[in-house]
Write a protein that holds these residues in place. Structure first.
Motif, PDB file in Angstrom:
ATOM      1  N   GLU A  20       0.822  -1.188   0.042  1.00 40.23           N
ATOM      2  CA  GLU A  20      -0.085   0.096  -0.159  1.00 40.23           C
ATOM      3  C   GLU A  20       0.987   1.289   0.156  1.00 40.23           C
ATOM      4  OE1 GLU A  20      -3.566   0.459   0.740  1.00 40.23           O
ATOM      5  OE2 GLU A  20      -4.042  -1.675   0.457  1.00 40.23           O
ATOM      6  N   GLU A  21       0.701   2.068  -0.901  1.00 39.38           N
ATOM      7  CA  GLU A  21       1.273   3.568  -0.978  1.00 39.38           C
ATOM      8  C   GLU A  21       0.183   4.289  -0.943  1.00 39.38           C
ATOM      9  OE1 GLU A  21       4.089   4.201  -4.146  1.00 39.38           O
ATOM     10  OE2 GLU A  21       5.355   2.433  -3.559  1.00 39.38           O
ATOM     11  N   LYS A  22       0.238   5.311   0.110  1.00 44.89           N
ATOM     12  CA  LYS A  22      -0.714   6.464   0.255  1.00 44.89           C
ATOM     13  C   LYS A  22      -2.264   5.911  -0.138  1.00 44.89           C
ATOM     14  CE  LYS A  22       2.788   9.523  -1.265  1.00 44.89           C
ATOM     15  NZ  LYS A  22       3.212  10.640  -2.052  1.00 44.89           N
ATOM     16  N   GLN A  23      -2.602   4.770   0.546  1.00 48.45           N
ATOM     17  CA  GLN A  23      -3.757   4.132   0.489  1.00 48.45           C
ATOM     18  C   GLN A  23      -4.208   3.823  -0.888  1.00 48.45           C
ATOM     19  OE1 GLN A  23      -6.462   6.893   2.045  1.00 48.45           O
ATOM     20  NE2 GLN A  23      -6.091   6.416   4.153  1.00 48.45           N
ATOM     21  N   THR A  24      -3.030   3.300  -1.684  1.00 48.83           N
ATOM     22  CA  THR A  24      -3.311   2.740  -3.065  1.00 48.83           C
ATOM     23  C   THR A  24      -2.594   1.600  -3.208  1.00 48.83           C
ATOM     24  OG1 THR A  24      -3.214   5.110  -4.080  1.00 48.83           O
ATOM     25  CG2 THR A  24      -2.763   3.402  -5.692  1.00 48.83           C
ATOM     26  N   HIS A  41      -6.215   1.981 -11.408  1.00 45.10           N
ATOM     27  CA  HIS A  41      -6.700   3.594 -11.199  1.00 45.10           C
ATOM     28  C   HIS A  41      -8.123   3.496 -11.700  1.00 45.10           C
ATOM     29  CE1 HIS A  41      -6.468   7.861 -11.794  1.00 45.10           C
ATOM     30  NE2 HIS A  41      -6.837   7.734 -12.948  1.00 45.10           N
TER      31      HIS A  41
END
Length: 81
Positions: A20-24, A41
């Motif tokens: 997970e990176e910045k909730q992505t 995306h």
């Protein structure tokens, strides 16, 4: 939820790590040639796109995204079956 699984790509087994990176969610695929990062995306119209970091949406990212979705549905029982 497990943070790794495998998919079959071009006749080989590919290990996938979910981070997970910045909730992505970022899916890191460890192929025989290189490490690839795929992200899902959703655009302003609500359409989902599978993008490869540094390349955008490609034929491979679309196919890999579909394989990732199938593996997740099977592993995590998203269908509730």
């Amino acid at each position: 939820m497990k943070n790794n699984f495998t998919i079959s790509w071009n006749g080989t087994r590919v290990f996938v790590d979910l981070i997970e990176e910045k909730q992505t969610p970022v899916y890191v695929l460890h192929t025989t040639k290189k490490k690839r990062e795929i992200v899902n995306h959703v655009d302003e119209l609500g359409v989902e796109h599978w993008l490869e970091r540094g390349k955008g949406e490609t034929a491979d990212s679309i196919k890999l995204g579909a394989l990732i979705e199938m593996a997740m549905y099977q592993q995590y029982d998203y269908w509730g079956v």
